[in-house]
Design an enzyme around this catalytic site. Structure first.
Site, PDB file in Angstrom:
ATOM      1  N   PRO A 198      -9.771  18.330 -57.851  1.00 46.79           N
ATOM      2  CA  PRO A 198      -9.543  19.531 -56.929  1.00 46.79           C
ATOM      3  C   PRO A 198      -8.540  20.027 -57.183  1.00 46.79           C
ATOM      4  CG  PRO A 198      -9.596  17.354 -55.711  1.00 46.79           C
ATOM      5  CD  PRO A 198      -9.596  17.015 -57.195  1.00 46.79           C
TER       6      PRO A 198
ATOM      7  N   TYR B 173      -7.618  39.246 -60.129  1.00 41.67           N
ATOM      8  CA  TYR B 173      -9.297  39.057 -59.697  1.00 41.67           C
ATOM      9  C   TYR B 173      -9.852  39.919 -59.044  1.00 41.67           C
ATOM     10  CZ  TYR B 173      -7.160  34.698 -61.360  1.00 41.67           C
ATOM     11  OH  TYR B 173      -6.495  33.796 -62.030  1.00 41.67           O
TER      12      TYR B 173
ATOM     13  N   CYS C 148       5.728  48.777 -58.024  1.00 41.90           N
ATOM     14  CA  CYS C 148       5.307  49.864 -58.766  1.00 41.90           C
ATOM     15  C   CYS C 148       4.112  50.050 -59.480  1.00 41.90           C
ATOM     16  CB  CYS C 148       6.250  50.650 -59.424  1.00 41.90           C
ATOM     17  SG  CYS C 148       7.651  51.144 -58.394  1.00 41.90           S
ATOM     18  N   GLU C 149       2.931  49.523 -58.856  1.00 42.96           N
ATOM     19  CA  GLU C 149       1.583  49.480 -59.556  1.00 42.96           C
ATOM     20  C   GLU C 149       0.695  49.900 -58.433  1.00 42.96           C
ATOM     21  OE1 GLU C 149       0.360  47.460 -62.750  1.00 42.96           O
ATOM     22  OE2 GLU C 149       2.407  46.801 -63.391  1.00 42.96           O
TER      23      GLU C 149
HETATM   24  N1  LLP Z   1      -9.249  21.029 -63.926  1.00 45.69           N
HETATM   25  C1  LLP Z   1      -8.923  21.953 -64.696  1.00 45.69           C
HETATM   26  C2  LLP Z   1      -8.974  21.479 -66.196  1.00 45.69           C
HETATM   27  C3  LLP Z   1      -8.576  23.388 -64.533  1.00 45.69           C
HETATM   28  O1  LLP Z   1      -8.476  24.026 -65.529  1.00 45.69           O
HETATM   29  C4  LLP Z   1      -8.665  23.682 -63.074  1.00 45.69           C
HETATM   30  C5  LLP Z   1      -8.214  24.932 -62.741  1.00 45.69           C
HETATM   31  C6  LLP Z   1      -8.757  22.635 -62.060  1.00 45.69           C
HETATM   32  C7  LLP Z   1      -9.227  21.547 -62.513  1.00 45.69           C
HETATM   33  C8  LLP Z   1      -8.799  22.800 -60.731  1.00 45.69           C
HETATM   34  O2  LLP Z   1      -9.833  23.868 -60.290  1.00 45.69           O
HETATM   35  P1  LLP Z   1      -9.949  24.317 -58.833  1.00 45.69           P
HETATM   36  O3  LLP Z   1     -10.501  23.054 -57.946  1.00 45.69           O
HETATM   37  O4  LLP Z   1      -8.601  24.705 -58.411  1.00 45.69           O
HETATM   38  O5  LLP Z   1     -10.886  25.387 -58.584  1.00 45.69           O
HETATM   39  N2  LLP Z   1      -5.939  31.168 -60.774  1.00 45.69           N
HETATM   40  C9  LLP Z   1      -7.348  31.211 -60.544  1.00 45.69           C
HETATM   41  C10 LLP Z   1      -7.750  29.594 -60.491  1.00 45.69           C
HETATM   42  C11 LLP Z   1      -7.652  29.215 -61.993  1.00 45.69           C
HETATM   43  C12 LLP Z   1      -8.197  27.827 -62.244  1.00 45.69           C
HETATM   44  C13 LLP Z   1      -7.714  27.292 -63.391  1.00 45.69           C
HETATM   45  N3  LLP Z   1      -8.045  25.902 -63.618  1.00 45.69           N
HETATM   46  C14 LLP Z   1      -7.341  31.703 -58.990  1.00 45.69           C
HETATM   47  O6  LLP Z   1      -6.596  32.023 -58.332  1.00 45.69           O
HETATM   48  O7  LLP Z   1      -8.291  31.698 -58.282  1.00 45.69           O
END
Ligand code: LLP
Length: 406
Positions: A261, A303, A330-331
């Site tokens: 997580p 996003y 500036c965007e």
């Molecule tokens: N494990 C792996 C291999 C991952 O690539 C990720 C996230 C996680 C675990 C954790 O996922 P989570 O539980 O946080 O959903 N920047 C984006 C999210 C990118 C997630 C990348 N990988 C945002 O702000 O929504």
């Protein structure tokens, strides 16, 4: 966050600033280590996806309360080790690990390298160093989330296609340095429905039945991706259904389970506190121009998702106004919300809190428009602590040199 704490923080530090609440992180983690673990019969290991928030104090807080970390670069691995996280609690994923990264990970003898391609496995094998590994598979499932954070389709770059597994197994069998632990998977982020998880667990269960002779699976790493509500009307992730899906599909698996997580542990623990610079009224709109920009919190520009924004102090009456909340960069993509209702009596110099900003806020930030990396504060046991100073532009510019290379 209690408003008296915010006023105390504002007195001592300039905005914009990230403020996190330690208790929330600990409560979320304790839920996983006690409640979720009690619903699952296998041993459950929690590995916090450090990319969600890499601040050392946050990593240390999480490690202190029973979790390891999942890292995706040599830099994150370095940070995790620096934070005092034992190598045996670290998982390393990522499609583009360099030889240097793999060398670092094997020298440190980390607990698990999640190998994402035949090519990476070949490189790892060629190092002739002992490596504990899981094969990250690509299950080809739709995670039913935002396209840019979906990672388990066959068109995505992540993981090894199921058809290529026999090749991976033969590389592993021929190499005495490669210690095969099992399989890893991560299908995406901000996943609301348990159904794609269930579908993935079925695929894993099927793989367990078709293992070649001589290989055993001690571990299944089920990844992260758990949905977090960003607005009051959104429902939280159904952990009970998730646990049930594990028990239904993986009932015959007696090894250990890992989950990774990221967002779930830290998102709701953080706000981005920002000051109103101007309230600009045009014939068409009212823009609340704040001192935080897209470089400080990229999620909305990247996003198109909006975080709930609230006044950081009590406001009078119930009258509201319809506004866009925008930054100074500036965007036109530099905005945090469009057409939202905020209190009518807001004025220049007041503060707004961009909520649910503890995950992928600071860690995704940049210095675009030559803006500093902003400070971070942790409220721990009702007291605010500075956990990162702002990194000013004059510091960054000292790395800009003009030096002959050859
Ligand atoms: N494990 C792996 C291999 C991952 O690539 C990720 C996230 C996680 C675990 C954790 O996922 P989570 O539980 O946080 O959903 N920047 C984006 C999210 C990118 C997630 C990348 N990988 C945002 O702000 O929504």
């Amino acid at each position: 966050m209690e408003s008296f704490q915010l006023t105390q923080v504002i007195k001592h530090i300039e905005t914009p600033v990230y403020i996190y609440r330690a208790d929330t992180i600990v409560e979320n983690l304790t839920f996983l280590t006690t409640t979720l673990s009690s619903w699952i019969k296998q041993k459950l290991l929690i590995r916090f996806a450090a990319k969600a928030n890499t601040n050392r104090s946050i990593l240390q807080l999480i490690a202190k309360h029973g979790a390891g970390v999942e890292v995706v670069s040599g830099g994150e691995l370095w940070r995790a080790l620096q934070a005092g996280i034992p190598a045996q609690d670290i998982v390393f994923s990522g499609v583009g690990k360099t030889e240097k990264d793999l060398d670092f990970a094997t020298t440190e003898q980390i607990d698990q390298i999640s190998v994402e391609s035949i090519e990476e496995l070949t490189l790892l094998a060629s190092l002739s160093k002992n490596a504990n590994l899981c094969l990250r598979i690509c299950p080809n499932v739709m995670a039913l989330t935002h396209d840019k954070i979906t990672t388990g389709r066959s068109s995505d770059k992540f993981g090894i296609a199921l058809e290529q597994l026999p090749e991976a197994f033969s590389i592993i069998k021929d190499n005495p340095h490669l210690n095969f632990l099992g399989f890893a998977v991560h299908i995406g982020s901000q996943i609301q429905s348990v159904q794609p998880y269930q579908q993935t667990f079925k695929i894993l269960a099927d793989l367990l039945k078709k293992l070649p002779d001589g290989l055993t699976v001690k571990r299944l790493d089920l990844g992260g991706g758990f949905f977090v509500p960003y607005h009051p009307h959104e429902k939280p992730f159904d952990w009970q259904a998730y646990a049930q899906a594990i028990q239904e599909e993986l009932a015959d698996f007696h090894g250990e389970l890992v989950i990774e997580p990221g967002r779930f542990l830290v998102a709701q623990a953080g706000i981005l506190l920002t000051k109103i610079l101007y309230i600009k009224k045009t014939t068409e709109k009212t823009f609340i121009i704040v001192d935080a920009g897209m470089n400080d919190m990229m999620r909305t520009s990247l996003y198109g998702v909006q975080h709930q924004i609230v006044a950081a102090h009590p406001t009078q009456g119930h009258k509201t106004q319809r506004v866009d909340v925008v930054g100074p960069v500036c965007e036109s993509s530099d905005y945090f919300a469009k057409d939202i209702e905020l209190p009518f009596d807001l004025k220049q110099g007041d503060y707004l809190a961009i909520t649910c900003a503890g995950a992928y806020g600071s860690s995704l930030s940049s210095t675009y428009n030559s803006r500093p990396l902003i400070a971070e504060v942790l409220i721990d046991n009702k007291k605010p602590y500075l956990i990162r100073e702002s990194i000013p532009v004059d510091h960054l510019s000292t790395f800009e040199i003009y030096k002959a290379l050859i």
